[in-house]
Scaffold this motif. Sequence first.
Motif, PDB file in Angstrom:
ATOM      1  N   UNK A 185       0.855  -1.187   0.000  1.00  0.00           N
ATOM      2  CA  UNK A 185       0.000   0.000   0.000  1.00  0.00           C
ATOM      3  C   UNK A 185       0.891   1.238   0.000  1.00  0.00           C
ATOM      4  N   UNK A 186       0.503   2.242  -0.780  1.00  0.00           N
ATOM      5  CA  UNK A 186       1.211   3.515  -0.790  1.00  0.00           C
ATOM      6  C   UNK A 186       0.360   4.566  -0.091  1.00  0.00           C
ATOM      7  N   UNK A 187       0.999   5.357   0.769  1.00  0.00           N
ATOM      8  CA  UNK A 187       0.312   6.411   1.505  1.00  0.00           C
ATOM      9  C   UNK A 187       1.155   7.677   1.415  1.00  0.00           C
ATOM     10  N   UNK A 188       0.520   8.781   1.120  1.00  0.00           N
ATOM     11  CA  UNK A 188       1.204  10.082   1.161  1.00  0.00           C
ATOM     12  C   UNK A 188       0.973  10.648   2.552  1.00  0.00           C
ATOM     13  N   UNK A 189       2.041  10.879   3.326  1.00  0.00           N
ATOM     14  CA  UNK A 189       1.832  11.425   4.655  1.00  0.00           C
ATOM     15  C   UNK A 189       3.029  11.299   5.573  1.00  0.00           C
ATOM     16  N   UNK A 213      20.827  10.837   0.271  1.00  0.00           N
ATOM     17  CA  UNK A 213      21.028  11.142  -1.137  1.00  0.00           C
ATOM     18  C   UNK A 213      20.646  10.109  -2.176  1.00  0.00           C
ATOM     19  N   UNK A 214      19.965   9.035  -1.788  1.00  0.00           N
ATOM     20  CA  UNK A 214      19.626   7.996  -2.776  1.00  0.00           C
ATOM     21  C   UNK A 214      18.588   8.555  -3.739  1.00  0.00           C
ATOM     22  N   UNK A 215      18.787   8.415  -5.058  1.00  0.00           N
ATOM     23  CA  UNK A 215      17.796   8.904  -6.028  1.00  0.00           C
ATOM     24  C   UNK A 215      16.449   8.202  -5.809  1.00  0.00           C
ATOM     25  N   UNK A 216      15.377   8.986  -5.780  1.00  0.00           N
ATOM     26  CA  UNK A 216      14.054   8.464  -5.441  1.00  0.00           C
ATOM     27  C   UNK A 216      13.605   7.289  -6.302  1.00  0.00           C
ATOM     28  N   UNK A 217      13.724   7.414  -7.606  1.00  0.00           N
ATOM     29  CA  UNK A 217      13.224   6.350  -8.487  1.00  0.00           C
ATOM     30  C   UNK A 217      13.960   5.042  -8.240  1.00  0.00           C
ATOM     31  N   UNK A 218      15.272   5.125  -8.070  1.00  0.00           N
ATOM     32  CA  UNK A 218      16.052   3.922  -7.812  1.00  0.00           C
ATOM     33  C   UNK A 218      15.755   3.383  -6.412  1.00  0.00           C
ATOM     34  N   UNK A 219      15.615   4.264  -5.440  1.00  0.00           N
ATOM     35  CA  UNK A 219      15.271   3.837  -4.083  1.00  0.00           C
ATOM     36  C   UNK A 219      13.931   3.112  -4.047  1.00  0.00           C
ATOM     37  N   UNK A 220      12.968   3.618  -4.812  1.00  0.00           N
ATOM     38  CA  UNK A 220      11.653   2.968  -4.895  1.00  0.00           C
ATOM     39  C   UNK A 220      11.779   1.589  -5.529  1.00  0.00           C
ATOM     40  N   UNK A 239       6.374  13.832  -4.865  1.00  0.00           N
ATOM     41  CA  UNK A 239       7.454  13.302  -5.693  1.00  0.00           C
ATOM     42  C   UNK A 239       7.792  11.861  -5.297  1.00  0.00           C
ATOM     43  N   UNK A 240       7.910  11.619  -3.998  1.00  0.00           N
ATOM     44  CA  UNK A 240       8.203  10.262  -3.517  1.00  0.00           C
ATOM     45  C   UNK A 240       7.037   9.322  -3.828  1.00  0.00           C
ATOM     46  N   UNK A 241       5.825   9.808  -3.636  1.00  0.00           N
ATOM     47  CA  UNK A 241       4.645   8.982  -3.922  1.00  0.00           C
ATOM     48  C   UNK A 241       4.652   8.564  -5.395  1.00  0.00           C
ATOM     49  N   UNK A 242       4.887   9.506  -6.287  1.00  0.00           N
ATOM     50  CA  UNK A 242       4.910   9.187  -7.723  1.00  0.00           C
ATOM     51  C   UNK A 242       6.012   8.193  -8.068  1.00  0.00           C
ATOM     52  N   UNK A 243       7.178   8.324  -7.431  1.00  0.00           N
ATOM     53  CA  UNK A 243       8.270   7.390  -7.700  1.00  0.00           C
ATOM     54  C   UNK A 243       7.878   5.966  -7.318  1.00  0.00           C
ATOM     55  N   UNK A 244       7.271   5.791  -6.156  1.00  0.00           N
ATOM     56  CA  UNK A 244       6.843   4.457  -5.731  1.00  0.00           C
ATOM     57  C   UNK A 244       5.657   3.965  -6.548  1.00  0.00           C
ATOM     58  N   UNK A 245       4.744   4.854  -6.884  1.00  0.00           N
ATOM     59  CA  UNK A 245       3.597   4.477  -7.687  1.00  0.00           C
ATOM     60  C   UNK A 245       4.048   3.942  -9.051  1.00  0.00           C
ATOM     61  N   UNK A 246       5.095   4.535  -9.599  1.00  0.00           N
ATOM     62  CA  UNK A 246       5.620   4.089 -10.885  1.00  0.00           C
ATOM     63  C   UNK A 246       6.192   2.688 -10.839  1.00  0.00           C
ATOM     64  N   UNK A 247       6.652   2.260  -9.668  1.00  0.00           N
ATOM     65  CA  UNK A 247       7.226   0.929  -9.512  1.00  0.00           C
ATOM     66  C   UNK A 247       6.177  -0.100  -9.130  1.00  0.00           C
TER      67      UNK A 247
END
Length: 179
Positions: free
Chosen positions: A10-14, A132-139, A169-177
């Motif tokens: 589950x993804x949550x923005x908060x 400093x981990x890039x968001x998309x890669x971290x996700x 931004x973080x939500x979108x990165x995880x949502x993309x994965x």
Amino acid sequence: MTGPGGVSIVLVRGDITAQSADAIVNAANSSLLGGGGVDGAIHRRGGPEILADCRRLRASHYGKGLPTGRAVATTAGRLDARWVIHTVGPVWQRDEDRSELLASCYRESLRLAGELGARTVAFPAISTGVYGWPLEDGARVAVRAVREAAGAGGAGGVEEVRFVLFDDEAYRAFEGVVG
């Protein structure tokens, strides 16, 4: 979305400190004594009981601090959880692949949550802030590690993994994965 091993992602923005879960994962520093970002927020909102447990861990098993990629549990203090699972993420390095250490944070936290009997676990995006981990890669690393651990039975009885993401931004990165 239910994935491998029957674990729902589950993804949550908060704000992770406002979550109700059996276990809340703290992106800790190796000292276990609080810090900035998620670590500082968890210690502030959870209260002095968390710090007292961390000090006991430092005095017994982790005198030199918690190694990167490992996980330990303490009380959750005033948080709406039973436990805080502290894990130390790696600092991102452009010239060194440290993704296995980052994946280990998620796997070890899930393993420990399962051993504790947790059914719900709330994770932040480990290492994607001041480390400093890039968001998309971290996700990508986070979701893959959770899916692989769940598929291999490494999540014990955990039924829900919640990624609590601080901003859009973080939500979108995880949502993309997650998809």
